[in-house]
Design an enzyme around this catalytic site. Sequence first.
Site, PDB file in Angstrom:
ATOM      1  N   ARG A 254       0.868  -1.184   0.000  1.00 28.00           N
ATOM      2  CA  ARG A 254       0.000   0.000   0.000  1.00 28.00           C
ATOM      3  C   ARG A 254       0.901   1.229   0.000  1.00 28.00           C
ATOM      4  O   ARG A 254       1.630   1.466   0.956  1.00 28.00           O
ATOM      5  CB  ARG A 254      -0.892  -0.017   1.247  1.00 28.00           C
ATOM      6  CG  ARG A 254      -1.850   1.150   1.381  1.00 28.00           C
ATOM      7  CD  ARG A 254      -2.770   0.870   2.576  1.00 28.00           C
ATOM      8  NE  ARG A 254      -3.735   1.934   2.780  1.00 28.00           N
ATOM      9  CZ  ARG A 254      -3.618   2.876   3.704  1.00 28.00           C
ATOM     10  NH1 ARG A 254      -2.539   2.922   4.475  1.00 28.00           N
ATOM     11  NH2 ARG A 254      -4.551   3.797   3.848  1.00 28.00           N
TER      12      ARG A 254
ATOM     13  N   SER B 120     -12.989  -3.867  -0.395  1.00 27.99           N
ATOM     14  CA  SER B 120     -13.384  -3.358   0.920  1.00 27.99           C
ATOM     15  C   SER B 120     -14.908  -3.236   0.978  1.00 27.99           C
ATOM     16  O   SER B 120     -15.537  -2.839  -0.004  1.00 27.99           O
ATOM     17  CB  SER B 120     -12.772  -1.973   1.160  1.00 27.99           C
ATOM     18  OG  SER B 120     -11.367  -2.046   1.114  1.00 27.99           O
TER      19      SER B 120
ATOM     20  N   LYS C 295      -6.424   5.137   8.601  1.00 30.43           N
ATOM     21  CA  LYS C 295      -7.271   5.742   7.577  1.00 30.43           C
ATOM     22  C   LYS C 295      -8.144   6.810   8.236  1.00 30.43           C
ATOM     23  O   LYS C 295      -8.925   6.514   9.139  1.00 30.43           O
ATOM     24  CB  LYS C 295      -8.166   4.683   6.919  1.00 30.43           C
ATOM     25  CG  LYS C 295      -7.416   3.750   5.994  1.00 30.43           C
ATOM     26  CD  LYS C 295      -8.359   2.916   5.170  1.00 30.43           C
ATOM     27  CE  LYS C 295      -8.589   3.521   3.812  1.00 30.43           C
ATOM     28  NZ  LYS C 295      -9.332   2.645   2.899  1.00 30.43           N
TER      29      LYS C 295
END
Length: 216
Positions: A45, A114, A143
């Site tokens: 990521r 997700s 996040k």
Amino acid sequence: MSTSFNLEKSLLLYAITDRHWTGEKTLLEQTEEALEGGATFIQIREKDLDEANFEAEAIALKKLCAKYKVPFVVNDNVELAKRIDADGVHVGQSDMEALDVRTLLGPDKIIGVSAKNVEEALLAEKHGADYLGVGAVFPTSSKDDASEVSHLQLKEICSSVKIPVVAIGGITKNNVQQLKGSGICGISVISAIFSQKDIKSATMELRKNTEEMLKD
């Protein structure tokens, strides 16, 4: 989807890389420590790297994961995943419909999506997702926009789909036991592995606790 991995088993301890904690070690070195400690799935990521560096890093991590026979997927960047022949990709709800990803990557790649509710989960499954990442199941700093999914919602999502579900968001060795009985097949973490001083030991302990949580 690729038959070279048992996906449900591979999703036991899903580690997502984060270069914020690299310090004196490279991301590759940290990831190898996580694999040595028992991580079963790796996702790269990168939100701030330019494409060329992202690609170079992804190729290096792909080789490393192949050595440990662990699936390697790319977060969000479907074109890059295709270009480097990664094992698959993980996309958010706003990135690209699973259907479009499947068309781009073909039938043999792992596609994770997700989801935060049953509706999103069912749609992702219908469009060809191989697994779901559901969360945040605990408060998380990784996040900013991650709204929490209650444990009841997590259970509802798991029982509504036939594909495997991993829980994500704020999971640590201390709270993983709270996810018992939810129907998940594993957990996905960032800081619980990559922010730890001794990554290998932290991963081993987290894996042990996760396996205990998943026991009937």
